[in-house]
Design a protein around this motif. Structure first.
Motif, PDB file in Angstrom:
ATOM      1  N   GLU A 114     -11.625   2.350 -19.970  1.00 56.97           N
ATOM      2  CA  GLU A 114     -10.381   1.700 -20.364  1.00 56.97           C
ATOM      3  C   GLU A 114      -9.450   2.800 -20.858  1.00 56.97           C
ATOM      4  O   GLU A 114      -9.784   3.515 -21.803  1.00 56.97           O
ATOM      5  CB  GLU A 114     -10.628   0.680 -21.465  1.00 56.97           C
ATOM      6  N   ALA A 115      -8.317   2.951 -20.192  1.00 55.26           N
ATOM      7  CA  ALA A 115      -7.373   4.007 -20.551  1.00 55.26           C
ATOM      8  C   ALA A 115      -5.975   3.604 -20.104  1.00 55.26           C
ATOM      9  O   ALA A 115      -5.814   2.841 -19.148  1.00 55.26           O
ATOM     10  CB  ALA A 115      -7.766   5.323 -19.889  1.00 55.26           C
ATOM     11  N   LYS A 116      -4.982   4.137 -20.785  1.00 46.95           N
ATOM     12  CA  LYS A 116      -3.606   3.876 -20.394  1.00 46.95           C
ATOM     13  C   LYS A 116      -3.378   4.349 -18.967  1.00 46.95           C
ATOM     14  O   LYS A 116      -3.876   5.399 -18.555  1.00 46.95           O
ATOM     15  CB  LYS A 116      -2.636   4.599 -21.331  1.00 46.95           C
ATOM     16  N   ILE A 117      -2.608   3.556 -18.220  1.00 48.88           N
ATOM     17  CA  ILE A 117      -2.256   3.889 -16.839  1.00 48.88           C
ATOM     18  C   ILE A 117      -0.743   3.816 -16.723  1.00 48.88           C
ATOM     19  O   ILE A 117      -0.134   2.819 -17.112  1.00 48.88           O
ATOM     20  CB  ILE A 117      -2.915   2.914 -15.839  1.00 48.88           C
ATOM     21  N   THR A 118      -0.157   4.880 -16.200  1.00 48.27           N
ATOM     22  CA  THR A 118       1.292   4.940 -16.028  1.00 48.27           C
ATOM     23  C   THR A 118       1.660   4.779 -14.554  1.00 48.27           C
ATOM     24  O   THR A 118       0.793   4.822 -13.679  1.00 48.27           O
ATOM     25  CB  THR A 118       1.843   6.286 -16.522  1.00 48.27           C
ATOM     26  N   ALA A 119       2.945   4.635 -14.293  1.00 53.66           N
ATOM     27  CA  ALA A 119       3.424   4.572 -12.905  1.00 53.66           C
ATOM     28  C   ALA A 119       3.030   5.852 -12.164  1.00 53.66           C
ATOM     29  O   ALA A 119       2.682   5.811 -10.982  1.00 53.66           O
ATOM     30  CB  ALA A 119       4.931   4.352 -12.871  1.00 53.66           C
ATOM     31  N   ARG A 120       3.052   6.969 -12.836  1.00 54.69           N
ATOM     32  CA  ARG A 120       2.639   8.240 -12.215  1.00 54.69           C
ATOM     33  C   ARG A 120       1.173   8.187 -11.807  1.00 54.69           C
ATOM     34  O   ARG A 120       0.791   8.680 -10.747  1.00 54.69           O
ATOM     35  CB  ARG A 120       2.892   9.396 -13.179  1.00 54.69           C
ATOM     36  N   ASP A 121       0.333   7.586 -12.641  1.00 53.01           N
ATOM     37  CA  ASP A 121      -1.084   7.433 -12.290  1.00 53.01           C
ATOM     38  C   ASP A 121      -1.241   6.580 -11.034  1.00 53.01           C
ATOM     39  O   ASP A 121      -2.095   6.862 -10.188  1.00 53.01           O
ATOM     40  CB  ASP A 121      -1.866   6.787 -13.439  1.00 53.01           C
ATOM     41  N   LEU A 122      -0.412   5.549 -10.903  1.00 51.81           N
ATOM     42  CA  LEU A 122      -0.446   4.709  -9.704  1.00 51.81           C
ATOM     43  C   LEU A 122      -0.069   5.521  -8.469  1.00 51.81           C
ATOM     44  O   LEU A 122      -0.686   5.382  -7.415  1.00 51.81           O
ATOM     45  CB  LEU A 122       0.499   3.522  -9.852  1.00 51.81           C
ATOM     46  N   GLU A 123       0.937   6.366  -8.607  1.00 54.47           N
ATOM     47  CA  GLU A 123       1.401   7.192  -7.487  1.00 54.47           C
ATOM     48  C   GLU A 123       0.336   8.174  -7.031  1.00 54.47           C
ATOM     49  O   GLU A 123       0.259   8.509  -5.851  1.00 54.47           O
ATOM     50  CB  GLU A 123       2.654   7.982  -7.891  1.00 54.47           C
ATOM     51  N   ARG A 124      -0.475   8.655  -7.955  1.00 56.43           N
ATOM     52  CA  ARG A 124      -1.474   9.682  -7.650  1.00 56.43           C
ATOM     53  C   ARG A 124      -2.846   9.108  -7.313  1.00 56.43           C
ATOM     54  O   ARG A 124      -3.773   9.851  -7.000  1.00 56.43           O
ATOM     55  CB  ARG A 124      -1.586  10.626  -8.841  1.00 56.43           C
ATOM     56  N   ALA A 125      -3.009   7.781  -7.373  1.00 59.15           N
ATOM     57  CA  ALA A 125      -4.315   7.148  -7.182  1.00 59.15           C
ATOM     58  C   ALA A 125      -4.842   7.340  -5.766  1.00 59.15           C
ATOM     59  O   ALA A 125      -4.082   7.289  -4.798  1.00 59.15           O
ATOM     60  CB  ALA A 125      -4.212   5.663  -7.493  1.00 59.15           C
ATOM     61  N   ASP A 126      -6.142   7.552  -5.673  1.00 62.33           N
ATOM     62  CA  ASP A 126      -6.823   7.592  -4.378  1.00 62.33           C
ATOM     63  C   ASP A 126      -7.082   6.172  -3.875  1.00 62.33           C
ATOM     64  O   ASP A 126      -7.040   5.905  -2.683  1.00 62.33           O
ATOM     65  CB  ASP A 126      -8.164   8.326  -4.496  1.00 62.33           C
ATOM     66  N   GLU A 127      -7.395   5.289  -4.818  1.00 60.39           N
ATOM     67  CA  GLU A 127      -7.658   3.884  -4.522  1.00 60.39           C
ATOM     68  C   GLU A 127      -7.109   3.052  -5.666  1.00 60.39           C
ATOM     69  O   GLU A 127      -7.087   3.497  -6.812  1.00 60.39           O
ATOM     70  CB  GLU A 127      -9.160   3.580  -4.440  1.00 60.39           C
ATOM     71  N   ILE A 128      -6.689   1.837  -5.342  1.00 62.68           N
ATOM     72  CA  ILE A 128      -6.297   0.847  -6.342  1.00 62.68           C
ATOM     73  C   ILE A 128      -6.925  -0.465  -5.900  1.00 62.68           C
ATOM     74  O   ILE A 128      -6.954  -0.777  -4.710  1.00 62.68           O
ATOM     75  CB  ILE A 128      -4.762   0.684  -6.428  1.00 62.68           C
ATOM     76  N   PHE A 129      -7.457  -1.204  -6.860  1.00 64.27           N
ATOM     77  CA  PHE A 129      -7.929  -2.551  -6.546  1.00 64.27           C
ATOM     78  C   PHE A 129      -7.610  -3.474  -7.706  1.00 64.27           C
ATOM     79  O   PHE A 129      -7.333  -3.023  -8.822  1.00 64.27           O
ATOM     80  CB  PHE A 129      -9.418  -2.584  -6.168  1.00 64.27           C
ATOM     81  N   ILE A 130      -7.590  -4.767  -7.409  1.00 64.84           N
ATOM     82  CA  ILE A 130      -7.326  -5.769  -8.430  1.00 64.84           C
ATOM     83  C   ILE A 130      -8.489  -6.747  -8.460  1.00 64.84           C
ATOM     84  O   ILE A 130      -9.224  -6.878  -7.472  1.00 64.84           O
ATOM     85  CB  ILE A 130      -5.974  -6.481  -8.210  1.00 64.84           C
ATOM     86  N   THR A 131      -8.667  -7.405  -9.594  1.00 68.08           N
ATOM     87  CA  THR A 131      -9.787  -8.329  -9.740  1.00 68.08           C
ATOM     88  C   THR A 131      -9.353  -9.610 -10.434  1.00 68.08           C
ATOM     89  O   THR A 131      -8.453  -9.608 -11.272  1.00 68.08           O
ATOM     90  CB  THR A 131     -10.931  -7.716 -10.571  1.00 68.08           C
ATOM     91  N   SER A 132     -10.015 -10.679 -10.073  1.00 68.16           N
ATOM     92  CA  SER A 132      -9.911 -11.952 -10.789  1.00 68.16           C
ATOM     93  C   SER A 132     -11.061 -12.825 -10.312  1.00 68.16           C
ATOM     94  O   SER A 132     -11.754 -12.477  -9.344  1.00 68.16           O
ATOM     95  CB  SER A 132      -8.570 -12.643 -10.524  1.00 68.16           C
ATOM     96  N   THR A 133     -11.242 -13.948 -10.951  1.00 68.80           N
ATOM     97  CA  THR A 133     -12.319 -14.844 -10.564  1.00 68.80           C
ATOM     98  C   THR A 133     -12.150 -15.314  -9.127  1.00 68.80           C
ATOM     99  O   THR A 133     -13.121 -15.384  -8.371  1.00 68.80           O
ATOM    100  CB  THR A 133     -12.375 -16.054 -11.525  1.00 68.80           C
ATOM    101  N   THR A 134     -10.923 -15.611  -8.717  1.00 70.46           N
ATOM    102  CA  THR A 134     -10.704 -16.110  -7.354  1.00 70.46           C
ATOM    103  C   THR A 134     -10.529 -14.997  -6.328  1.00 70.46           C
ATOM    104  O   THR A 134     -10.713 -15.224  -5.140  1.00 70.46           O
ATOM    105  CB  THR A 134      -9.485 -17.043  -7.301  1.00 70.46           C
ATOM    106  N   ARG A 135     -10.170 -13.802  -6.752  1.00 68.54           N
ATOM    107  CA  ARG A 135     -10.009 -12.670  -5.833  1.00 68.54           C
ATOM    108  C   ARG A 135     -11.285 -11.849  -5.732  1.00 68.54           C
ATOM    109  O   ARG A 135     -11.461 -11.102  -4.778  1.00 68.54           O
ATOM    110  CB  ARG A 135      -8.909 -11.725  -6.336  1.00 68.54           C
ATOM    111  N   GLU A 136     -12.109 -11.898  -6.752  1.00 67.61           N
ATOM    112  CA  GLU A 136     -13.245 -11.010  -6.927  1.00 67.61           C
ATOM    113  C   GLU A 136     -12.708  -9.576  -6.977  1.00 67.61           C
ATOM    114  O   GLU A 136     -11.891  -9.276  -7.836  1.00 67.61           O
ATOM    115  CB  GLU A 136     -14.317 -11.261  -5.868  1.00 67.61           C
ATOM    116  N   VAL A 137     -13.107  -8.689  -6.074  1.00 63.33           N
ATOM    117  CA  VAL A 137     -12.595  -7.314  -6.034  1.00 63.33           C
ATOM    118  C   VAL A 137     -11.770  -7.193  -4.760  1.00 63.33           C
ATOM    119  O   VAL A 137     -12.314  -7.297  -3.661  1.00 63.33           O
ATOM    120  CB  VAL A 137     -13.751  -6.284  -6.047  1.00 63.33           C
TER     121      VAL A 137
END
Length: 178
Positions: A114-137
């Protein structure tokens, strides 16, 4: 006291998604931060605006320009093998799927912090994913104008499989106990 309830089929959430970004979408210092409430006007409005631009979901930044969450999902960012998700202090909801991944991912060789994530971190990400009960991963294939052509990436795929296994094990145990 009036009580209204309705049911509907779950939406189909297969494949990778395209994310927009909304500034000031969450207020981390709000007294109801971290509480699941039924007043979804801000979320619906943000999602509608993103949808009008061709996006499936929207990342909500807080008043510090840090990633909080999506309108109905938690966010994870992978860079150089490290996986990060915003801390609860960002204004995100402590999602059930998020919590399961935080607990179970180390057994799959993936450490999530768990760590702060900035817009710059999003730009530099190799992968991004989102999660929820209905989306899973669910993998992210684009963030605003940036494409992530290899969605799902190897970490997202590993965690998707891990979570799927957790769900199957949970359902199997419940079925046997009844």
């Amino acid at each position: 006291v009036d009580f209204l309830a309705y049911t509907t089929d779950l939406p189909s959430r297969g494949g990778a998604v395209r994310l927009a970004i909304a500034e000031q979408g969450r207020h981390a210092a709000h007294p109801l931060t971290g509480t699941k409430i039924t007043s979804w006007l801000t979320n619906v409005w943000s999602l509608k605006r993103a949808g009008d631009r061709g996006f499936d979901e929207v990342i909500l930044l807080n008043e510090h320009a840090e990633v909080a969450e999506c309108t109905a999902a938690n966010v994870f960012v992978c860079r150089e093998g490290e996986v990060r998700t915003p801390p609860l202090s960002s204004g995100c909801l402590a999602g059930v799927t998020r919590e399961i991944l935080l607990e179970e991912a180390p057994a799959a060789g993936v450490n999530i912090v768990e760590a702060k994530i900035t817009a710059r971190d999003l730009e530099r990400a190799d992968e991004i994913f989102i999660t929820s009960t209905t989306r899973e991963v669910q993998p992210v294939q684009a963030l605003e104008s940036r494409n992530l052509p290899h969605a799902p990436g190897p970490i997202t795929a590993r965690l998707k499989e891990l979570f799927g296994r957790c769900v199957r094990d949970y359902v199997s145990k419940r079925a046997r106990s009844h």
